[in-house]
Design a protein around this motif. Structure first.
Motif, PDB file in Angstrom:
ATOM      1  N   MET A 186      -7.851   0.861   5.834  1.00 22.63           N
ATOM      2  CA  MET A 186      -7.610  -0.295   5.171  1.00 22.63           C
ATOM      3  C   MET A 186      -6.824  -0.542   4.863  1.00 22.63           C
ATOM      4  SD  MET A 186     -11.082  -1.792   3.064  1.00 22.63           S
ATOM      5  CE  MET A 186     -11.963  -1.713   4.643  1.00 22.63           C
ATOM      6  N   GLU A 187      -6.616   0.196   3.142  1.00 18.33           N
ATOM      7  CA  GLU A 187      -5.726  -0.365   2.120  1.00 18.33           C
ATOM      8  C   GLU A 187      -4.448  -0.766   2.962  1.00 18.33           C
ATOM      9  OE1 GLU A 187      -4.693   3.604   3.719  1.00 18.33           O
ATOM     10  OE2 GLU A 187      -6.586   2.848   2.406  1.00 18.33           O
ATOM     11  N   LEU A 188      -3.695  -0.775   3.593  1.00 17.95           N
ATOM     12  CA  LEU A 188      -2.752  -0.489   4.152  1.00 17.95           C
ATOM     13  C   LEU A 188      -2.649  -2.308   5.564  1.00 17.95           C
ATOM     14  CD1 LEU A 188      -0.554   2.062   5.635  1.00 17.95           C
ATOM     15  CD2 LEU A 188       0.162   0.749   3.552  1.00 17.95           C
ATOM     16  N   GLU A 189      -3.833  -1.632   5.736  1.00 10.87           N
ATOM     17  CA  GLU A 189      -4.193  -3.615   6.691  1.00 10.87           C
ATOM     18  C   GLU A 189      -5.178  -4.626   5.879  1.00 10.87           C
ATOM     19  OE1 GLU A 189      -7.893  -2.171   7.943  1.00 10.87           O
ATOM     20  OE2 GLU A 189      -7.262  -1.092  10.478  1.00 10.87           O
ATOM     21  N   ARG A 190      -4.602  -4.646   4.492  1.00 13.53           N
ATOM     22  CA  ARG A 190      -4.695  -5.831   3.594  1.00 13.53           C
ATOM     23  C   ARG A 190      -3.510  -6.260   2.537  1.00 13.53           C
ATOM     24  NH1 ARG A 190     -10.672  -5.042   1.055  1.00 13.53           N
ATOM     25  NH2 ARG A 190     -11.592  -5.025   3.113  1.00 13.53           N
ATOM     26  N   LEU A 191      -2.174  -5.613   3.146  1.00 11.40           N
ATOM     27  CA  LEU A 191      -0.794  -5.901   3.032  1.00 11.40           C
ATOM     28  C   LEU A 191      -1.042  -6.904   3.972  1.00 11.40           C
ATOM     29  CD1 LEU A 191       1.195  -3.038   2.909  1.00 11.40           C
ATOM     30  CD2 LEU A 191       0.988  -4.567   1.078  1.00 11.40           C
ATOM     31  N   THR A 192      -0.735  -8.328   2.663  1.00 10.93           N
ATOM     32  CA  THR A 192       0.466  -9.740   3.185  1.00 10.93           C
ATOM     33  C   THR A 192       1.343  -9.825   3.107  1.00 10.93           C
ATOM     34  OG1 THR A 192      -0.212 -10.631   1.879  1.00 10.93           O
ATOM     35  CG2 THR A 192      -1.914 -10.219   3.706  1.00 10.93           C
TER      36      THR A 192
END
Length: 409
Positions: free
Chosen positions: A21-27
């Motif tokens: 999840m922590e990488l899915e929240r990179l923008t």
């Protein structure tokens, strides 16, 4: 049970973190604050990482995943209290006391697997309100957040398990991180090493306790266990002289090391850690970024001194000093011969960031074709993995691995 006696001895056990999840929240908006250079295609990153895991398992290396270790740890109520007390308290400036308390109470009721996911992947306002189910009282800090604002920011750099804790001979350093966005990682490792059944009763010395050592900074990418009682420490963008000295003092006082060699690095993002420019690949061989001149690297040797203060002397030649420390006549310094543009590209893609799994056998990103060919020409076995997505946070196979058991050579 757990100790790391070299950089290139047979690797037995390692901690990795599979992308989640922590990488899915990179923008594009938050990537700089979270220390990434680009957003990541997470399903592909997971595939790349799983292939990395499988390569290690095929070589009979035991792989422990960070999320699993954390979830198993916070099953214990004392561990859950320990981690939440440190992450969410009234002194958190970006939350304030009311929102800190509200978030802490919510996470305290969360099941272990989900709690581990949130501690690594973050929590936003919308998710907090959903968990509260209408039970939230008004809170000024919460009211001023938009639905997608983070109460707990994600930790995408947890992918790089080497940095936050590093095992040096018979002990472990839980590191004070240079960037504030990684401070929560330190608390997570403190919790695991204190309470997880693998580590809780191991009697492992702690060379540094990250929360107590700050504002000194030390990161594991700057620490190399050369063997023969010697540790090599890079002084660049992330590790301070104070952090290096604290580690050396702790090792000397325990008698676990007799020499620390500190080397000055350019303080740039591209060269953030020692292992982005210099890695040990065999018992007598190091790969060095071709953009650095081996003759001009400044280094100092620290040895035990009176009253706990290390004796310090500047070295005339870094690699001659390393050879002496390892009881060798000389060491091989391997540099890739290519044009400046290719040199810079391969360094950016972690051409020197190699994980040795045995003497003369390393894991490398396949994209660094020239560097990999050079190593093979020098008799090094190169095990290639794909890292198109994994490398977007500026870290290679060594960065992504925290050895906890490795043989001497």
């Amino acid at each position: 049970m757990f100790r790391v006696d070299s950089e290139v001895g047979a690797l037995r056990q390692v901690i990795l973190h599979e992308p989640g999840m922590e990488l899915e929240r990179l923008t594009p908006r938050n990537k700089d604050e979270l220390l990434f250079d680009d957003v990541v295609w997470v399903p592909r990153a997971k595939q790349e990482h799983q292939a990395f895991q499988q390569l290690l398992k095929d070589r009979e290396i035991t792989v422990h995943l960070l999320h699993d270790l954390l979830a198993e740890t916070v099953k214990e109520e004392h561990a859950k209290t320990f981690v939440l007390d440190r992450i969410l308290n009234a002194r958190q400036p970006h939350l304030g006391p009311s929102l800190s308390e509200l978030t802490r109470e919510t996470l305290a009721e969360t099941a272990p697997q989900e709690l581990a996911t949130r501690l690594l992947g973050g929590l936003n306002k919308r998710e907090l309100l959903q968990a509260l189910g209408g039970r939230a009282s008004r809170c000024l800090s919460l009211d001023l957040l938009s639905d997608d604002d983070f109460v707990l920011a994600p930790l995408p750099n947890s992918l790089f398990t080497r940095d936050t804790s590093c095992w040096v001979y018979d002990g472990v350093s839980i590191n004070p991180m240079r960037k504030s966005s990684r401070n929560r990682e330190t608390i997570i490792y403190e919790t695991i090493y204190t309470f997880h059944p693998l580590f809780a009763n191991s009697g492992t010395p702690r060379w540094l306790d990250g929360e107590l050592a700050a504002p000194a900074a030390l990161e594991g990418g700057d620490v190399a266990v050369l063997g023969n009682g010697t540790v090599l420490i890079g002084l660049g963008e992330r590790t301070t002289p104070a952090g290096a000295e604290l580690l050396a003092r702790s090792l000397f006082q325990a008698g676990s090391a007799q020499r620390a060699i500190a080397v000055e690095l350019p303080r740039t993002r591209a060269l953030m850690h020692l292992d982005t420019v210099l890695t040990m690949v065999d018992t007598d061989a190091f790969t060095l970024f071709a953009g650095l001149d081996r003759r001009t690297l400044r280094s100092w040797t620290l040895t035990p001194g009176a009253h706990g203060a290390p004796k310090v002397r500047e070295n005339a030649d870094l690699f001659a000093e390393i050879a002496t420390a390892l009881d060798l006549d000389r060491v091989r310094v391997l540099q890739t011969d290519q044009d400046p543009y290719a040199t810079e590209r391969e360094q950016w893609n972690d051409g020197c960031n190699l994980l040795a799994i045995a003497p003369g056998t390393v894991v490398a990103y396949e994209i660094n074709e020239a560097s990999n060919r050079m190593l093979e020409d020098q008799g090094i076995e190169v095990l290639r993995i794909r890292g198109d997505q994994l490398g977007r946070g500026r870290g290679g196979p060594r960065c992504m691995s925290c050895p906890i058991e490795r043989d001497a050579v």
